[in-house]
Design a protein around this motif. Structure first.
Motif, mmCIF file in Angstrom:
data_model
loop_
_atom_site.group_PDB
_atom_site.id
_atom_site.type_symbol
_atom_site.label_atom_id
_atom_site.label_comp_id
_atom_site.label_asym_id
_atom_site.label_seq_id
_atom_site.Cartn_x
_atom_site.Cartn_y
_atom_site.Cartn_z
ATOM 1 N N CYS A 121 -70.957 -20.249 -49.989
ATOM 2 C CA CYS A 121 -71.963 -19.247 -49.633
ATOM 3 C C CYS A 121 -71.379 -17.871 -49.324
ATOM 4 N N GLU A 145 -70.176 -16.860 -46.568
ATOM 5 C CA GLU A 145 -70.279 -16.521 -45.140
ATOM 6 C C GLU A 145 -68.957 -16.811 -44.439
ATOM 7 N N GLU A 146 -68.781 -16.210 -43.277
ATOM 8 C CA GLU A 146 -67.563 -16.411 -42.514
ATOM 9 C C GLU A 146 -67.557 -17.807 -41.881
ATOM 10 N N CYS A 168 -67.903 -23.552 -44.859
ATOM 11 C CA CYS A 168 -68.503 -23.467 -43.525
ATOM 12 C C CYS A 168 -69.198 -24.790 -43.204
#
Length: 113
Positions: free
Chosen positions: A88, A90-91, A106
């Motif tokens: 995705c 994201e972090e 994640c």
């Protein structure tokens, strides 16, 4: 992720890499072929040695896989992609990275697959 965090992860990954390489070097003795001479080694002892060899080979494969994951994480640090989810983008939570700096997904993406 800031530069200090990246340096800490890089140091941790490098230490893990060095430790695994040292273990691989010291474990090389267990990967040598087992002698099949029954006059010098009994059948049960030879079977034990063969089992130890197979377990050592499996452990060596796991070590090699982990080394590849570590090298990948170090490359991601260099490229600026470390800590970002492969799926995705994201972090990844810093606590997850602290537990395993080689992870690439994640929590949400891991749970959804």
């Amino acid at each position: 992720m800031n530069t200090e965090d990246l340096e800490q992860f890089c140091a941790k990954l490098t230490a893990m890499q060095n430790e695994l390489r040292a273990i691989s070097e010291s474990a090389a003795q267990n990967l040598k072929p087992v002698a099949l001479d029954q006059t010098s080694v009994g059948r049960v002892s030879r079977m034990d040695a063969m089992q130890l060899q197979q377990m050592s080979q499996a452990t060596a494969r796991r070590r090699e896989q982990l080394l590849l994951k570590i090298e990948g994480a170090l490359r991601r640090i260099e490229s600026g992609r470390f800590g970002l989810c492969f799926l995705c983008g994201e972090e990844i939570d810093r606590r997850r990275l602290g537990a395993d700096p080689t992870i690439t997904r994640c929590r949400d993406c891991v749970e959804s697959t």
